[in-house]
Scaffold this motif. Structure first.
Motif, short mmCIF file in Angstrom:
data_model
loop_
_atom_site.label_atom_id
_atom_site.label_comp_id
_atom_site.label_asym_id
_atom_site.label_seq_id
_atom_site.Cartn_x
_atom_site.Cartn_y
_atom_site.Cartn_z
N LEU A 164 24.64 104.10 102.19
CA LEU A 164 24.55 102.75 102.75
C LEU A 164 23.83 101.82 101.79
O LEU A 164 24.22 100.67 101.60
CB LEU A 164 23.82 102.78 104.10
N ASN A 165 22.78 102.33 101.17
CA ASN A 165 22.04 101.53 100.18
C ASN A 165 22.92 101.16 98.99
O ASN A 165 22.76 100.09 98.40
CB ASN A 165 20.81 102.31 99.68
N GLY A 166 23.86 102.07 98.64
CA GLY A 166 24.75 101.79 97.52
C GLY A 166 25.67 100.61 97.79
O GLY A 166 26.06 99.89 96.88
N GLY A 167 26.01 100.42 99.06
CA GLY A 167 26.80 99.27 99.48
C GLY A 167 28.26 99.29 99.08
O GLY A 167 28.96 98.29 99.18
N ARG A 168 28.78 100.44 98.63
CA ARG A 168 30.16 100.49 98.17
C ARG A 168 31.12 101.12 99.18
O ARG A 168 32.32 100.92 99.11
CB ARG A 168 30.26 101.29 96.86
N LEU A 169 30.59 101.92 100.08
CA LEU A 169 31.44 102.66 101.01
C LEU A 169 31.35 102.08 102.42
O LEU A 169 30.32 101.57 102.83
CB LEU A 169 31.03 104.14 101.04
N SER A 170 32.46 102.19 103.15
CA SER A 170 32.47 101.73 104.54
C SER A 170 31.80 102.77 105.43
O SER A 170 31.58 103.92 105.02
CB SER A 170 33.91 101.53 105.01
N VAL A 171 31.48 102.37 106.65
CA VAL A 171 30.85 103.28 107.60
C VAL A 171 31.75 104.49 107.84
O VAL A 171 31.29 105.64 107.91
CB VAL A 171 30.55 102.55 108.93
N GLN A 172 33.06 104.25 107.97
CA GLN A 172 34.01 105.34 108.21
C GLN A 172 34.04 106.32 107.05
O GLN A 172 34.08 107.55 107.25
CB GLN A 172 35.42 104.76 108.44
N GLU A 173 34.01 105.80 105.81
CA GLU A 173 34.02 106.68 104.64
C GLU A 173 32.75 107.51 104.56
O GLU A 173 32.78 108.70 104.25
CB GLU A 173 34.18 105.84 103.37
N ILE A 174 31.61 106.89 104.85
CA ILE A 174 30.34 107.61 104.81
C ILE A 174 30.32 108.71 105.86
O ILE A 174 29.86 109.84 105.61
CB ILE A 174 29.16 106.63 105.02
N ALA A 175 30.84 108.41 107.04
CA ALA A 175 30.91 109.42 108.11
C ALA A 175 31.76 110.60 107.67
O ALA A 175 31.42 111.77 107.90
CB ALA A 175 31.47 108.79 109.39
N GLU A 176 32.87 110.31 106.99
CA GLU A 176 33.77 111.37 106.53
C GLU A 176 33.10 112.24 105.47
O GLU A 176 33.22 113.47 105.49
CB GLU A 176 35.04 110.74 105.95
N TYR A 177 32.40 111.61 104.53
CA TYR A 177 31.75 112.37 103.45
C TYR A 177 30.59 113.22 103.95
O TYR A 177 30.36 114.33 103.46
CB TYR A 177 31.24 111.41 102.36
N THR A 178 29.82 112.71 104.91
CA THR A 178 28.59 113.39 105.32
C THR A 178 28.76 114.29 106.53
O THR A 178 27.88 115.11 106.81
CB THR A 178 27.50 112.34 105.65
N GLY A 179 29.85 114.13 107.27
CA GLY A 179 30.03 114.94 108.47
C GLY A 179 29.32 114.38 109.68
O GLY A 179 29.32 115.00 110.75
N LEU A 180 28.71 113.20 109.55
CA LEU A 180 28.08 112.53 110.69
C LEU A 180 29.14 111.76 111.48
O LEU A 180 30.23 111.50 110.99
CB LEU A 180 26.99 111.57 110.21
N SER A 181 28.80 111.39 112.70
CA SER A 181 29.71 110.56 113.48
C SER A 181 29.57 109.11 113.03
O SER A 181 28.56 108.71 112.43
CB SER A 181 29.39 110.67 114.97
N VAL A 182 30.59 108.31 113.33
CA VAL A 182 30.54 106.89 113.00
C VAL A 182 29.36 106.23 113.69
O VAL A 182 28.66 105.38 113.10
CB VAL A 182 31.86 106.19 113.41
N ALA A 183 29.09 106.63 114.93
CA ALA A 183 27.97 106.06 115.68
C ALA A 183 26.64 106.35 115.00
O ALA A 183 25.75 105.48 114.94
CB ALA A 183 27.96 106.60 117.11
#
Length: 213
Positions: free
Chosen positions: A183-202
């Protein structure tokens, strides 16, 4: 004293019918003049298979020169542009495989991808669709490489924390830390970050709200 000169070649990014296959090097020394032939490497004559089989990965950023004469067609024909993009996807896949096999490191791969994007941006200035089509692939690959690096760092932290706190808690904490850094990097969307980390979008959205406070 004997001075040994290394084998030398000259790389031509653009070649024409009159471009020779060799050039002459002339060395003027106090004891006399020495001359010898040096082969000319022509970018257009190297296929992707040759580049990878011979380990000439330095040529990949300049591979786009072999397509330069077709830029007008790529720019106006979506199907032909998709063929060019598919070829660059194969390049990225082969670079990934080389990294996985330990042939090249992550830094080498990132440098090749970054230089490839820079060269495309420079020589395709008049062809917006070519520049955007291939250029976006390179940018996307850089972002994915960066995200993977962050994720691997997070996994390492998770293992260390898991030893102290229990594997489940450590892995969860590492995933959140990884998402926060993305998130700090500011390049990825919330959906992409959720996919990479295995966390939920929420969960990622919750971290984003904490970040803005």
């Amino acid at each position: 004293m004997t001075v040994t000169f290394p084998n030398t070649a000259v790389l031509y990014l653009r070649t024409y019918k009159k471009t020779p296959d060799k050039m002459k090097y002339v060395l003027v020394t106090p004891g006399g003049t020495v001359q010898y032939d040096v082969p000319i490497m022509k970018m257009q004559t190297y296929s992707l298979d040759e580049i990878f089989e011979k380990g000439l990965l330095l040529l990949i950023p300049f591979y786009i020169f072999s397509h330069e004469s077709s830029f007008p067609e790529y720019n106006s024909n979506e199907q032909r542009l998709e063929e060019l993009k598919a070829e660059y996807r194969r390049i990225l896949e082969r670079l990934d495989k080389q990294e996985q096999q330990g042939v090249i490191g992550a830094f080498d791969k990132r440098t090749i991808i970054e230089l490839s994007g820079d060269v495309v941006k420079e020589i395709a200035q008049k062809y917006e669709n070519v520049q955007k089509g291939v250029g976006d692939l390179m940018v996307g690959a850089l972002i994915e490489t960066e995200a993977r690096t962050i994720l691997n760092q997070g996994i390492k932290q998770g293992i260390e924390q898991g030893i102290k706190q229990g594997i489940g808690q450590g892995a969860s904490a590492a995933n959140r830390e990884t998402a926060y850094r993305m998130l700090n990097g500011g390049r990825l969307s919330v959906q992409e970050i959720a996919e990479y980390t295995g966390l939920s979008v929420a969960e990622v959205e919750s971290l984003a709200q904490v970040q803005t406070v």
